[in-house]
Design a protein around this motif. Structure first.
Motif, PDB file in Angstrom:
ATOM      1  N   GLN A 175      -4.658 -44.963 -22.002  1.00 17.81           N
ATOM      2  CA  GLN A 175      -4.024 -46.082 -21.290  1.00 17.81           C
ATOM      3  C   GLN A 175      -2.507 -46.027 -21.470  1.00 17.81           C
ATOM      4  N   SER A 188     -19.126 -49.455 -14.963  1.00 17.50           N
ATOM      5  CA  SER A 188     -18.580 -48.343 -14.188  1.00 17.50           C
ATOM      6  C   SER A 188     -17.185 -48.640 -13.657  1.00 17.50           C
ATOM      7  N   ASN A 189     -16.782 -49.882 -13.728  1.00 10.31           N
ATOM      8  CA  ASN A 189     -15.482 -50.284 -13.202  1.00 10.31           C
ATOM      9  C   ASN A 189     -14.687 -51.020 -14.272  1.00 10.31           C
ATOM     10  N   PRO A 190     -14.302 -50.339 -15.358  1.00  5.10           N
ATOM     11  CA  PRO A 190     -13.574 -51.026 -16.419  1.00  5.10           C
ATOM     12  C   PRO A 190     -12.185 -51.451 -15.941  1.00  5.10           C
ATOM     13  N   SER A 191     -11.664 -52.468 -16.560  1.00  6.39           N
ATOM     14  CA  SER A 191     -10.358 -52.973 -16.181  1.00  6.39           C
ATOM     15  C   SER A 191      -9.639 -53.512 -17.404  1.00  6.39           C
ATOM     16  N   GLU A 237     -23.316 -51.204 -13.205  1.00  8.51           N
ATOM     17  CA  GLU A 237     -22.281 -51.500 -12.209  1.00  8.51           C
ATOM     18  C   GLU A 237     -21.033 -52.066 -12.873  1.00  8.51           C
ATOM     19  N   LYS A 238     -21.221 -52.997 -13.785  1.00 12.18           N
ATOM     20  CA  LYS A 238     -20.070 -53.627 -14.447  1.00 12.18           C
ATOM     21  C   LYS A 238     -19.317 -52.638 -15.326  1.00 12.18           C
TER      22      LYS A 238
END
Length: 92
Positions: free
Chosen positions: A67, A19-22, A16-17
């Motif tokens: 990025q 799967s949502n990189p920031s 879960e963590k």
């Protein structure tokens, strides 16, 4: 607790963590315990977007390429799709 369930729970949590990189992260200040937001990457990408010509080429390590392209709207010399290993080695 069964070690397999513990591993399963850990794997689900990590999945879960990851799967949502920031590029904006939160951290805890070691001096007073306050939660702080670190958005240095985002600010740097915006600076590049606002302070370089639109046709500028950015040279950075390949894993930041997407990025730069996505946030700064600038072309990169290499990105995660660069398959030419000699080109990446030359940049390094």
């Amino acid at each position: 607790m069964n070690p397999l369930w513990s591993f399963y729970d850990f794997s689900c949590d990590m999945g879960e963590k990851l799967s949502n990189p920031s590029i904006i992260v939160k951290a805890q200040n070691s001096h007073d315990g306050r939660i702080v937001t670190i958005d240095d990457y985002r600010e740097a990408y915006w600076w590049l977007r606002d302070n370089t010509p639109e046709d500028a080429r950015i040279m950075a390590w390949w894993d930041y390429g997407y990025q730069f392209t996505g946030i700064s709207n600038r072309t990169t010399i290499a990105d995660g799709n660069t398959w030419n290993h000699e080109h990446i080695a030359l940049l390094g």
